[in-house]
Design an enzyme around this catalytic site. Structure first.
Site, short mmCIF file in Angstrom:
data_model
loop_
_atom_site.label_atom_id
_atom_site.label_comp_id
_atom_site.label_asym_id
_atom_site.label_seq_id
_atom_site.Cartn_x
_atom_site.Cartn_y
_atom_site.Cartn_z
N GLY A 105 -18.30 7.34 -2.45
CA GLY A 105 -17.30 7.50 -3.52
C GLY A 105 -17.47 6.36 -4.51
O GLY A 105 -18.57 5.82 -4.68
N ASN A 106 -16.39 5.96 -5.14
CA ASN A 106 -16.46 4.91 -6.16
C ASN A 106 -17.10 3.64 -5.58
O ASN A 106 -18.05 3.09 -6.15
CB ASN A 106 -15.05 4.64 -6.69
CG ASN A 106 -15.03 3.44 -7.62
OD1 ASN A 106 -15.11 2.30 -7.17
ND2 ASN A 106 -14.93 3.67 -8.91
N GLY A 149 -20.36 6.56 3.05
CA GLY A 149 -19.31 6.78 2.04
C GLY A 149 -19.94 6.57 0.67
O GLY A 149 -20.54 5.51 0.41
N LYS A 171 0.86 -1.19 0.00
CA LYS A 171 0.00 0.00 0.00
C LYS A 171 0.88 1.22 0.00
O LYS A 171 2.01 1.19 0.50
CB LYS A 171 -0.88 0.01 1.25
CG LYS A 171 -2.14 0.83 1.09
CD LYS A 171 -3.14 0.12 0.21
CE LYS A 171 -4.54 0.59 0.38
NZ LYS A 171 -5.49 -0.43 -0.11
N GLY A 198 -18.78 2.97 -2.59
CA GLY A 198 -20.13 3.09 -2.02
C GLY A 198 -21.18 3.27 -3.11
O GLY A 198 -22.23 2.63 -3.09
N1 GLU Z 1 -7.30 -0.05 -3.46
C1 GLU Z 1 -8.02 -1.27 -3.71
C2 GLU Z 1 -8.01 -2.17 -2.47
O1 GLU Z 1 -7.83 -1.73 -1.36
C3 GLU Z 1 -7.52 -1.96 -4.96
C4 GLU Z 1 -6.08 -2.34 -4.93
C5 GLU Z 1 -5.55 -2.82 -6.28
O2 GLU Z 1 -6.30 -2.90 -7.22
O3 GLU Z 1 -4.36 -3.10 -6.31
O4 GLU Z 1 -8.29 -3.33 -2.56
#
Ligand code: GLU
Length: 436
Positions: A241-242, A239, A127, A244
């Protein structure tokens, strides 16, 4: 290693004991470690493997000078945590958030590791995060910040090492800038270094709504499991956003009524149900639900506690706590956000008979389609939408049933069951590679 970091000292065996731990602060990374401890105890995990899986393998802390539109230079801090790559290259999104901390990013990287393992895709977990307030930055400033980040962490990224993606406050445009900067660094196009890209630059069809679609599929399976009819089932979403908004739209297609929604601008309730696609359109145009002009206004506290059958936290961590959990009585809690429930809240929900779809199962649809995007980039051959939808459905349904089967076999909460499935697979890879 200090005593407090010793997994044998930290080993706990069930949700109630996690909640009762003296370490009751809501540090997300401590929470992930305690959840891992619970699973490790049940799996009788080798102590060295347990210890290894308790910590990120690598992390980068970067300082980013960015020229702002007024000519000044502002210095930003960022992170990239590569938690574990035993099963394949690291994978995970990048968040832009004013309250970002290294421990949040560590926790999210750990959850990515468990998430990729749970849906059985050959990737590890990572992350990234940058401490910034994107709402107060122009497009040009965001572009320069995104490129500065890639210049600092780029040597640690790449198809074989670590593949980034969108997360809170980042989107396909930001992914395009990052891919472009990385390609300049390499001297050739490397579309696959990030996923969630625009379609014109090697993105996958079906990526945009993938997380919400995964949420709706796990809700469908959970509803079948507990005998809840989705026709007219009342849904509350925190929430919009995308994740929700797509969860709302797709659950409405399945017959649900979206009765409550909330975001940073406030919350709205409508017992007759909102028109989810119309609300989604409004949010795209205005960034917030405020001004939608339908429903009764509520506070966020009231929203979470409003009567519903399915509650979907789709915002940030630590929203469902020991304080509000006793008043939450949905049949299903679908954790679209990462880490929305604190460990102390889990036993309360369990006692109230709430069926929890744990976060790294519920929201795994995004990374699953990201993996499909990587496969398409690698072959330079692009799938059609039905292929993406079908492949995603297979992955999500399999993962749901793997968790449910584990919960029944060990008579544990679904959250622990998800850890059992995921940790076991990562531990096996670690063992086979001879790491521990
Ligand atoms: N940000 C999204 C998650 O937390 C997608 C991560 C990704 O596609 O690598 O799962």
């Amino acid at each position: 290693m200090s005593e407090t970091h010793s997994p044998t000292r930290r080993r706990l065996i069930d949700l109630a004991s996690i909640g009762a731990s003296s370490d009751s602060e809501n540090n997300p990374f401590r929470i992930t470690q305690r959840q891992l401890d619970a699973a490790a105890g049940i799996l009788h995990l080798d102590p060295a493997i347990h210890e290894l899986l308790s910590w990120p393998l690598r992390e980068l802390h970067v300082t980013l000078p960015v020229r702002m539109d007024d000519g000044s230079v502002k210095i930003f801090q960022g992170f990239r945590v590569q938690y574990n790559d035993a099963r394949g290259p690291c994978k995970g999104g990048i968040r832009f958030h004013i309250d970002e901390t290294i421990d949040t990013v560590r926790a999210l990287a750990a959850w990515m590791t468990w998430k990729c393992s749970l849906v059985d895709i050959p990737l590890g977990g990572a992350k990234g995060g940058i401490i910034c307030d994107p709402r107060r930055m122009t497009a040009g400033e965001l572009e320069r910040l995104s490129r500065a980040y890639v210049r600092q962490v780029g040597h640690a990224l790449g198809l074989e090492k670590d593949v980034a993606a969108p997360d809170v406050n980042t989107n396909s445009q930001i992914m395009a800038w990052m891919m472009d900067e990385f390609s300049f660094m390499r001297g050739y196009n490397e579309f696959g270094v990030v996923t969630g890209k625009p379609l014109a630059l090697g993105g996958s069809v079906g990526r945009e709504d993938a997380t919400g679609r995964g949420v709706s599929l796990t809700v469908r399976e959970a509803a079948k499991h507990i005998g809840l009819n989705l026709d007219g089932a009342r849904v509350v979403i925190q929430g919009f956003g995308n994740v929700g908004s797509w969860s709302a739209t797709l659950l409405q297609e399945m017959g649900c009524k979206i009765v409550g929604v909330g975001d940073i601008s406030g919350a709205l309730y409508n017992a007759n149900g909102f028109d989810a696609p119309a609300l989604q359109k409004h949010c795209r145009a205005n960034q917030v639900i405020e001004g939608f002009g339908q429903g009764d206004k509520l506070s966020m506290t009231e929203l979470l506690e409003s009567p519903c059958d399915i509650l979907i936290p789709a915002a940030l961590e630590n929203q469902i706590t020991v304080t509000n959990a006793p008043r939450l009585k949905p049949r299903i809690l679908a954790e679209a956000a990462n880490g929305p429930t604190t460990p102390d809240a889990d036993p309360i929900l369990q006692a109230n008979g709430v069926y929890v779809i744990p976060d790294f199962l519920c929201n795994a649809g995004g990374v699953t389609v990201s993996y499909f995007e990587m496969v398409q980039n690698a072959y330079d051959f692009y799938w059609d939408l039905p292929t993406v939808h079908k492949s995603l459905e297979l992955k999500m349904v399999d993962a749901f049933h793997a968790v449910q089967t584990m919960a029944e076999r060990y008579k544990v909460h679904t959250r622990i069951a998800a850890y059992l499935v995921a940790v076991n697979r990562v531990a096996e890879a670690v063992r086979l590679r001879g790491w521990a």
